[in-house]
Motif scaffolding. Structure first.
Motif, short mmCIF file in Angstrom:
data_model
loop_
_atom_site.label_atom_id
_atom_site.label_comp_id
_atom_site.label_asym_id
_atom_site.label_seq_id
_atom_site.Cartn_x
_atom_site.Cartn_y
_atom_site.Cartn_z
N MET A 62 0.80 -1.09 -0.02
CA MET A 62 -0.50 0.22 0.03
C MET A 62 0.78 1.35 0.28
N GLU A 63 0.70 2.38 -0.78
CA GLU A 63 1.64 3.44 -0.49
C GLU A 63 1.09 4.78 -0.11
N THR A 64 1.36 4.97 0.15
CA THR A 64 1.80 5.94 2.10
C THR A 64 1.94 6.78 1.50
N ALA A 65 0.97 8.56 1.92
CA ALA A 65 1.68 10.04 1.70
C ALA A 65 1.24 11.12 3.21
N ASP A 66 2.24 11.41 2.87
CA ASP A 66 2.19 11.95 4.41
C ASP A 66 1.01 13.17 4.18
N VAL A 67 1.11 13.75 2.83
CA VAL A 67 0.78 15.09 2.71
C VAL A 67 -0.28 14.80 1.57
N VAL A 68 -1.64 14.04 0.96
CA VAL A 68 -1.71 14.62 -0.41
C VAL A 68 -2.68 15.38 -0.69
N VAL A 69 -1.98 16.23 -1.85
CA VAL A 69 -2.46 17.80 -2.03
C VAL A 69 -3.84 17.05 -4.24
N ILE A 70 -4.60 17.54 -3.83
CA ILE A 70 -5.27 16.86 -5.20
C ILE A 70 -6.06 18.11 -6.16
N GLY A 109 -4.82 2.46 -7.62
CA GLY A 109 -4.77 2.00 -6.17
C GLY A 109 -5.15 3.15 -4.66
N VAL A 110 -4.68 3.32 -4.32
CA VAL A 110 -5.09 3.87 -3.51
C VAL A 110 -4.00 4.02 -2.36
N ILE A 111 -4.48 5.47 -2.20
CA ILE A 111 -2.72 5.63 -1.28
C ILE A 111 -3.12 6.06 0.17
N GLU A 112 -2.95 5.58 1.00
CA GLU A 112 -3.53 6.39 2.50
C GLU A 112 -2.16 6.94 2.78
N THR A 113 -3.33 8.32 3.86
CA THR A 113 -2.61 9.37 4.13
C THR A 113 -3.39 9.95 5.73
N SER A 114 -2.94 10.08 6.28
CA SER A 114 -4.36 10.83 7.41
C SER A 114 -3.85 12.69 7.12
N THR A 115 -3.12 13.10 5.64
CA THR A 115 -4.27 14.52 5.45
C THR A 115 -3.88 14.95 4.18
N VAL A 116 -5.31 15.24 3.56
CA VAL A 116 -5.67 16.07 2.57
C VAL A 116 -5.79 17.06 2.38
N VAL A 117 -5.69 17.55 1.27
CA VAL A 117 -5.93 18.66 0.79
C VAL A 117 -6.50 18.75 -0.22
N VAL A 118 -7.77 19.30 -0.64
CA VAL A 118 -8.85 19.44 -1.79
C VAL A 118 -8.68 20.69 -2.88
N ALA A 119 -7.67 21.11 -3.55
CA ALA A 119 -7.26 21.99 -4.39
C ALA A 119 -7.58 22.24 -6.16
N GLN A 162 -16.08 17.95 9.01
CA GLN A 162 -16.65 16.78 9.46
C GLN A 162 -15.24 15.81 9.49
N TYR A 163 -14.01 16.34 8.98
CA TYR A 163 -12.84 14.80 8.83
C TYR A 163 -11.90 15.57 9.85
N GLU A 164 -11.17 14.79 10.48
CA GLU A 164 -10.31 15.56 10.55
C GLU A 164 -9.19 15.20 10.05
N GLY A 165 -8.19 16.07 9.18
CA GLY A 165 -7.27 16.35 8.33
C GLY A 165 -7.35 16.00 6.98
N LEU A 166 -8.88 16.71 6.47
CA LEU A 166 -8.89 17.09 5.59
C LEU A 166 -9.33 18.75 5.54
N TYR A 167 -8.75 19.24 4.36
CA TYR A 167 -8.39 20.49 3.99
C TYR A 167 -8.84 20.59 3.12
N CYS A 168 -9.10 22.03 2.92
CA CYS A 168 -9.75 22.24 1.07
C CYS A 168 -9.28 23.91 0.46
N MET A 169 -9.11 24.03 -0.42
CA MET A 169 -8.40 25.44 -1.40
C MET A 169 -10.03 25.14 -2.53
#
Ligand SMILES: Cc1cc2nc3c(=O)[nH]c(=O)nc-3n(C[C@H](O)[C@H](O)[C@H](O)COP(=O)(O)OP(=O)(O)OC[C@H]3O[C@@H](n4cnc5c(N)ncnc54)[C@H](O)[C@@H]3O)c2cc1C
Length: 396
Positions: free
Chosen positions: A1-9, A190-200, A326-333
């Motif tokens: 399973m791939e992992t990331a500290d932060v995923v930016v979309i 595939g899936v990337i596991e992470t605890s922090t996602v930025v939806v940009a 709503q979800y810890e670790g989820l951010y957006c711009m």
């Protein structure tokens, strides 16, 4: 399973800026996932006006902080942002003189170089413009426009140099959650596991939010521009203009043309992938009329091109930036509402501060928080120009 500290979309101005600032702050294993390519969304189509004139302090602060980057781009980020500091006029209805005066005072207070000029004083600076319907203008001598694609390319290059992993042609098909926190993203690879996602993800944000129950007042909207060759007798002087009376903005392009955006009949759309990249003839005719109104000599100009982009408008026409409760670790711009290219350097910096330290020190992001709509506190500016019908759609 791939992992990331932060995923930016999303790899537009705000996604690349955020990734760059996170890497500069020392975050490792950052992945930027982009369904198409760099600047494929609103950014690549942007008019890219760079100016400080906002009708609220918070966005002005973002613009002032960002301007420090634009003016010193090659030293701070590296590469080019294509800043052209040709000056800016803002035209507002004369009956809103008090609002104009209050806004210019506020902007000066937070560090913008801006002046209130009479129409006569303004005509001495640029005589190609008709001032028939204005008594005063705001003047920013150091503002102008930049190259949005070059800006994103240099953010991306700088981020890559700091170790950020960019994946193009990689759509995020689903945000993954575990209880009340974000746990990863799903892609066709595939899936990337992470605890922090930025939806940009700009105009596409709802496609990620809706399946996990996040409903914000966000609506994709078309934004269109057209380009007209300078006429035989058009003077060389050409600044950047925001016209709050006629609902247009314009600036030079290619060294001999005017790029004009007119906010008329801006249509919402449910599907940001189904938009047409070419505006209609009606739109071009409207642009020509508005152009000639402000620059009478342009009645002899040739139309040279036009395009449409798609951006995300929020319920109060102000950007939506910060943590999603709503979800810890989820951010957006998102919800840029047509005005978040010029502020993208500071937005990325502030989001990085919020993620790494829990607060944004450079500019307080609290007014931009996504929860303001659920709290029943949408944003209201104190000094507007009474043009709400066009103000809420104007992109510049
Ligand atoms: C015609 C026009 C004129 C404008 N003029 C100005 C101006 O003069 N000044 C100004 O400051 N602003 C202006 N704007 C607004 C400005 O361009 C935007 O505010 C800004 O570019 C938004 O950047 P962004 O990175 O947030 O979003 P975008 O640039 O839209 O980037 C979002 C990215 O996310 C990607 N994406 C979406 N969903 C997914 C997914 N599920 N998986 C992976 N990737 C995904 C998209 O492909 C896209 O590349 C204008 C906009 C337009 C369209």
């Amino acid at each position: 399973m791939e992992t990331a500290d932060v995923v930016v979309i999303g790899a537009g101005a705000n996604g690349t800026s955020t990734a760059y600032h996170l890497a500069r702050a020392g975050v490792k294993n950052i992945k930027v996932l982009e369904k198409d390519h760099l600047a494929a969304g609103a950014t690549g189509k942007s008019g890219a006006l760079v100016r400080m004139h906002y009708t609220n302090e918070h966005e002005t602060r973002l613009a002032v902080e960002s301007f420090k980057y634009f003016e010193n781009w090659s030293d701070v980020v590296g590469g080019e942002c294509g800043l052209n500091q040709i000056g800016l006029f803002v035209f507002t209805p004369p009956e809103h003189y008090d609002d104009l005066e209050a806004n210019v005072a506020m902007q000066r207070e937070v560090g913008a170089e801006t002046y209130l000029l009479t129409a006569e004083e303004a005509a001495e600076i640029d005589s190609s413009v008709s001032f028939d319907d204005v008594t005063h203008v705001a003047y920013e001598p150091r503002s102008g426009y930049a190259d949005p694609n070059a800006t994103v390319y240099s953010f991306a290059r700088a981020a890559m140099t700091l170790g950020v992993d960019f994946r193009f042609d990689t759509p995020v098909t689903r945000l993954l959650t575990d209880g009340d926190r974000v746990s990863g993203v799903e892609t066709p690879n595939g899936v990337i596991e992470t605890s922090t996602v930025v939806v940009a993800a700009g105009a596409w944000a709802n496609k990620l939010f809706h399946p996990i129950g996040i409903r914000l007042p966000l609506e994709p909207r078309y934004a269109r521009v057209s380009v007209f060759r300078w006429s035989f007798d058009r003077p060389e002087k050409h600044m950047t203009y925001i016209d709050r009376i006629n609902g247009t903005w314009s600036r030079p392009v290619d060294g001999n043309c005017t790029l004009i955006g007119a906010e008329v009949g801006v249509r919402p759309t449910d599907d940001p992938d189904a938009y047409q990249e070419s505006p209609s003839q009606d739109y071009i005719d409207h642009c020509r009329r508005q152009l000639v109104h402000r620059f009478p000599v342009m009645r002899h100009s040739t139309m040279r091109g036009a395009w449409a982009g798609i951006l995300m408008r929020s319920g109060d026409s102000r950007p939506v930036i910060g943590a999603l409760d709503q979800y810890e670790g989820l951010y957006c711009m998102t919800g840029d509402s047509g005005t978040s290219f010029k502020t993208s350097p500071a937005i990325g910096k502030c989001l990085s501060e919020l993620i790494t330290t829990g607060t944004s020190q450079t500019v307080d992001l609290t007014p931009f928080r996504p929860s303001r709509f659920d709290e029943g506190k949408p944003w209201v500016d104190q000094h507007t120009y009474g043009t709400d019908d066009i103000q809420d759609t104007i992109s510049r």
